[in-house]
Scaffold this active site. Sequence first.
Site, PDB file in Angstrom:
ATOM      1  N   SER A  45       0.793  -1.244   0.000  1.00  0.00           N
ATOM      2  CA  SER A  45       0.000   0.000   0.000  1.00  0.00           C
ATOM      3  C   SER A  45       0.822   1.290   0.000  1.00  0.00           C
ATOM      4  CB  SER A  45      -0.940   0.013   1.207  1.00  0.00           C
ATOM      5  OG  SER A  45      -0.180   0.220   2.379  1.00  0.00           O
ATOM      6  N   THR A  66      -2.646  -6.207  -0.851  1.00  0.00           N
ATOM      7  CA  THR A  66      -3.272  -5.590   0.318  1.00  0.00           C
ATOM      8  C   THR A  66      -4.784  -5.534   0.102  1.00  0.00           C
ATOM      9  OG1 THR A  66      -3.063  -3.386  -0.695  1.00  0.00           O
ATOM     10  CG2 THR A  66      -1.289  -4.096   0.777  1.00  0.00           C
ATOM     11  N   THR A 180     -12.656   1.626   8.531  1.00  0.00           N
ATOM     12  CA  THR A 180     -13.129   2.107   7.229  1.00  0.00           C
ATOM     13  C   THR A 180     -11.954   2.290   6.266  1.00  0.00           C
ATOM     14  OG1 THR A 180     -13.063   4.307   8.204  1.00  0.00           O
ATOM     15  CG2 THR A 180     -15.211   3.284   7.978  1.00  0.00           C
ATOM     16  N   ARG A 213      -7.635   3.259   7.948  1.00  0.00           N
ATOM     17  CA  ARG A 213      -6.692   4.166   7.297  1.00  0.00           C
ATOM     18  C   ARG A 213      -6.538   5.412   8.166  1.00  0.00           C
ATOM     19  NH1 ARG A 213      -4.680   0.653   5.093  1.00  0.00           N
ATOM     20  NH2 ARG A 213      -4.524   0.178   2.881  1.00  0.00           N
ATOM     21  N   GLU A 242       1.885   8.818   7.108  1.00  0.00           N
ATOM     22  CA  GLU A 242       2.856   7.727   7.302  1.00  0.00           C
ATOM     23  C   GLU A 242       3.947   7.867   6.222  1.00  0.00           C
ATOM     24  OE1 GLU A 242       0.736   4.019   7.063  1.00  0.00           O
ATOM     25  OE2 GLU A 242      -0.661   4.580   8.635  1.00  0.00           O
ATOM     26  N   HIS A 259       1.332   0.656  11.485  1.00  0.00           N
ATOM     27  CA  HIS A 259       0.535   0.075  10.403  1.00  0.00           C
ATOM     28  C   HIS A 259       0.899  -1.402  10.196  1.00  0.00           C
ATOM     29  CE1 HIS A 259      -1.705   1.140   6.418  1.00  0.00           C
ATOM     30  NE2 HIS A 259      -1.958  -0.103   6.795  1.00  0.00           N
TER      31      HIS A 259
HETATM   32  N1  LIG Z   1      -4.020  -1.548   9.628  1.00  0.00           N
HETATM   33  C1  LIG Z   1      -3.835  -2.499   8.747  1.00  0.00           C
HETATM   34  O1  LIG Z   1      -2.805  -3.152   8.744  1.00  0.00           O
HETATM   35  C2  LIG Z   1      -4.896  -2.814   7.774  1.00  0.00           C
HETATM   36  C3  LIG Z   1      -5.786  -1.853   7.346  1.00  0.00           C
HETATM   37  N2  LIG Z   1      -6.769  -2.186   6.460  1.00  0.00           N
HETATM   38  C4  LIG Z   1      -7.706  -1.126   6.070  1.00  0.00           C
HETATM   39  O2  LIG Z   1      -8.962  -1.458   6.618  1.00  0.00           O
HETATM   40  C5  LIG Z   1      -9.970  -1.115   5.646  1.00  0.00           C
HETATM   41  C6  LIG Z   1     -11.144  -2.017   5.840  1.00  0.00           C
HETATM   42  O3  LIG Z   1     -10.820  -3.312   5.404  1.00  0.00           O
HETATM   43  P1  LIG Z   1     -11.964  -4.300   4.920  1.00  0.00           P
HETATM   44  O4  LIG Z   1     -12.971  -4.454   5.991  1.00  0.00           O
HETATM   45  O5  LIG Z   1     -11.307  -5.526   4.424  1.00  0.00           O
HETATM   46  O6  LIG Z   1     -12.563  -3.480   3.722  1.00  0.00           O
HETATM   47  P2  LIG Z   1     -13.967  -3.708   3.021  1.00  0.00           P
HETATM   48  O7  LIG Z   1     -13.920  -2.957   1.759  1.00  0.00           O
HETATM   49  O8  LIG Z   1     -14.310  -5.155   3.017  1.00  0.00           O
HETATM   50  O9  LIG Z   1     -14.997  -2.984   4.020  1.00  0.00           O
HETATM   51  C7  LIG Z   1     -15.033  -1.618   4.249  1.00  0.00           C
HETATM   52  C8  LIG Z   1     -16.374  -1.308   4.878  1.00  0.00           C
HETATM   53  O10 LIG Z   1     -16.377   0.068   5.240  1.00  0.00           O
HETATM   54  C9  LIG Z   1     -17.666   0.556   4.940  1.00  0.00           C
HETATM   55  N3  LIG Z   1     -17.679   2.019   4.817  1.00  0.00           N
HETATM   56  C10 LIG Z   1     -17.354   2.767   3.742  1.00  0.00           C
HETATM   57  N4  LIG Z   1     -17.563   4.071   3.998  1.00  0.00           N
HETATM   58  C11 LIG Z   1     -18.032   4.140   5.264  1.00  0.00           C
HETATM   59  C12 LIG Z   1     -18.425   5.215   6.109  1.00  0.00           C
HETATM   60  N5  LIG Z   1     -18.413   6.485   5.697  1.00  0.00           N
HETATM   61  N6  LIG Z   1     -18.822   4.924   7.385  1.00  0.00           N
HETATM   62  C13 LIG Z   1     -18.854   3.652   7.820  1.00  0.00           C
HETATM   63  N7  LIG Z   1     -18.517   2.593   7.051  1.00  0.00           N
HETATM   64  C14 LIG Z   1     -18.087   2.832   5.797  1.00  0.00           C
HETATM   65  C15 LIG Z   1     -18.040  -0.138   3.640  1.00  0.00           C
HETATM   66  O11 LIG Z   1     -19.423  -0.094   3.379  1.00  0.00           O
HETATM   67  C16 LIG Z   1     -17.541  -1.530   3.904  1.00  0.00           C
HETATM   68  O12 LIG Z   1     -18.507  -2.360   4.489  1.00  0.00           O
HETATM   69  C17 LIG Z   1      -9.273  -1.332   4.285  1.00  0.00           C
HETATM   70  O13 LIG Z   1      -9.813  -0.536   3.313  1.00  0.00           O
HETATM   71  C18 LIG Z   1      -7.860  -0.970   4.564  1.00  0.00           C
HETATM   72  O14 LIG Z   1      -7.710   0.377   4.211  1.00  0.00           O
HETATM   73  C19 LIG Z   1      -6.930  -3.461   5.988  1.00  0.00           C
HETATM   74  C20 LIG Z   1      -6.076  -4.437   6.387  1.00  0.00           C
HETATM   75  C21 LIG Z   1      -4.955  -4.194   7.268  1.00  0.00           C
HETATM   76  O1  LIG Z   2      -4.064  -4.641   3.486  1.00  0.00           O
HETATM   77  C1  LIG Z   2      -4.114  -3.425   3.710  1.00  0.00           C
HETATM   78  O2  LIG Z   2      -4.957  -2.657   3.240  1.00  0.00           O
HETATM   79  C2  LIG Z   2      -3.097  -2.829   4.613  1.00  0.00           C
HETATM   80  O3  LIG Z   2      -3.316  -1.810   5.197  1.00  0.00           O
HETATM   81  C3  LIG Z   2      -1.794  -3.543   4.700  1.00  0.00           C
HETATM   82  O4  LIG Z   2      -1.833  -4.619   5.570  1.00  0.00           O
HETATM   83  C4  LIG Z   2      -0.677  -2.624   5.025  1.00  0.00           C
HETATM   84  O5  LIG Z   2       0.510  -3.202   4.626  1.00  0.00           O
HETATM   85  P1  LIG Z   2       1.598  -2.355   3.822  1.00  0.00           P
HETATM   86  O6  LIG Z   2       1.017  -2.061   2.497  1.00  0.00           O
HETATM   87  O7  LIG Z   2       1.789  -1.099   4.584  1.00  0.00           O
HETATM   88  O8  LIG Z   2       2.782  -3.250   3.765  1.00  0.00           O
END
Ligand SMILES: NC(=O)C1=CN([C@@H]2O[C@H](COP(=O)(O)OP(=O)(O)OC[C@H]3O[C@@H](n4cnc5c(N)ncnc54)[C@H](O)[C@@H]3O)[C@@H](O)[C@H]2O)C=CC1
Ligand SMILES: O=C(O)C(=O)[C@H](O)COP(=O)(O)O
Length: 387
Positions: A45, A66, A180, A213, A242, A259
């Site tokens: 990402s 990701t 989100t 995010r 970041e 992250h």
């Molecule tokens: N910290 C980390 O290492 C990681 C961060 N992420 C982040 O977490 C986010 C969520 O992941 P997933 O659940 O897999 O994504 P996803 O796309 O499956 O779900 C996102 C959800 O957020 C909802 N949403 C969109 N706008 C909204 C709003 N204004 N208010 C409330 N809900 C809203 C959508 O309707 C959807 O149900 C990803 O987009 C990614 O950016 C994902 C994996 C790891």
């Molecule tokens: O899957 C996502 O979306 C994430 O936020 C990742 O787990 C973050 O990993 P990096 O892209 O920062 O290596």
Amino acid sequence: MRILVDANIPFAQECFGELGTIKRLPGREIDTASVGKVDILILRSVTRVDEALLDGSKVRFVGTCTIGTDHIDLAVLEARGIGFANAPGCNAQTVVDYVLSCLLLAAEHDGKQPDQRRVGIVGAGNVGRRLYRRLSALGIDCLVCDPPRAVQPRAETEGSEGFVDLDTLIAECDTLCLHTPLVEEGPYPTRHLLDERCIEALMPGTLLISAGRGDCLDGAALKQRLIARNDLIAMLDVWENEPAIDDELARRVTVATPHIAGYSLDGKLRGTYQVYQALMQYLGLPCRLTLDTLSPPPALVSLTLDAGLDKWQALRLCTRACYDVRQDHLGLSRYQATRGMAVGFDAYRAEYPLRREFSTLEVKLKPGAGQHAAMLEAAGFRVRETA
Ligand SMILES: NC(=O)C1=CN([C@@H]2O[C@H](COP(=O)(O)OP(=O)(O)OC[C@H]3O[C@@H](n4cnc5c(N)ncnc54)[C@H](O)[C@@H]3O)[C@@H](O)[C@H]2O)C=CC1
Ligand SMILES: O=C(O)C(=O)[C@H](O)COP(=O)(O)O
């Protein structure tokens, strides 16, 4: 074929090696010059993919291992006829492991066990839905805010019922989990979704976990509240700007991690594998690899519990055997102290310790600990009752 792969992607040689020559670069160093003669880009990402990056290139396919896609200008890819894949849900269970570790740590700060909390989940997609399921199975009361899904349910059985708006969630929950994506446009944008007004409205003592995010939360407003009142338990994995995150905010929160909420080997491998599958399909080639054969056995295979622990002690022990968020918090502050925040943030991620998902650990229960079986299964462990 020339394939450029982010250096932070495991199993790249195994998955993409048969297709051509692989070059590795740290994601933030991938630029127009390095992309010039490349056919395929496999990223995470931290690389912004836009017109400027692709200018003059012959890239045919971009894969991001990701869940998030906010770093990719999808319209540019479409206009250029470039194939694309991300890895939906790949590390969702790992993020839930992270949140459970945070909840158990928070209990040591405010004395509230997880089932004494009411958890508000903002964003109930792949991560939020799994979090809801695991927390509910653990007997933890949850409210869910997801306006896009409330308006347009995903399944026929899913109506708008069961969703609440953000203000209700803030007013009624003592714990908030933000999951989100970053959405800039449309009816439900998420930049600063948790803005100054929302942050001010959090009830004193609220546990705030942010692992979607960084831009979804107004970091300056949170810092102000922590400076003025210091009455929240804030645990942040994602940040504005970041890797050069706000140093002072990082010092004022209870947990600051770089992250890595989704950084298990399992989550990363699944991400790589999903993009491998999509690329092979794009190229019309068979997938000869399977996820199971790629996946190494865990270093910690099992642990055994006997009588003597209460429910939360048992869960804390098993959770910390697999993942302890305190190590990542200390890791970031150590790297920050020695290398400065902007460098330390990425350096820690690049050298991230081996971590496996809860589901890789078998918990054996002696007869005296049998009462923990359902709870540990609900938390995501594999459980076996032994004689
Ligand atoms: N910290 C980390 O290492 C990681 C961060 N992420 C982040 O977490 C986010 C969520 O992941 P997933 O659940 O897999 O994504 P996803 O796309 O499956 O779900 C996102 C959800 O957020 C909802 N949403 C969109 N706008 C909204 C709003 N204004 N208010 C409330 N809900 C809203 C959508 O309707 C959807 O149900 C990803 O987009 C990614 O950016 C994902 C994996 C790891
Ligand atoms: O899957 C996502 O979306 C994430 O936020 C990742 O787990 C973050 O990993 P990096 O892209 O920062 O290596």
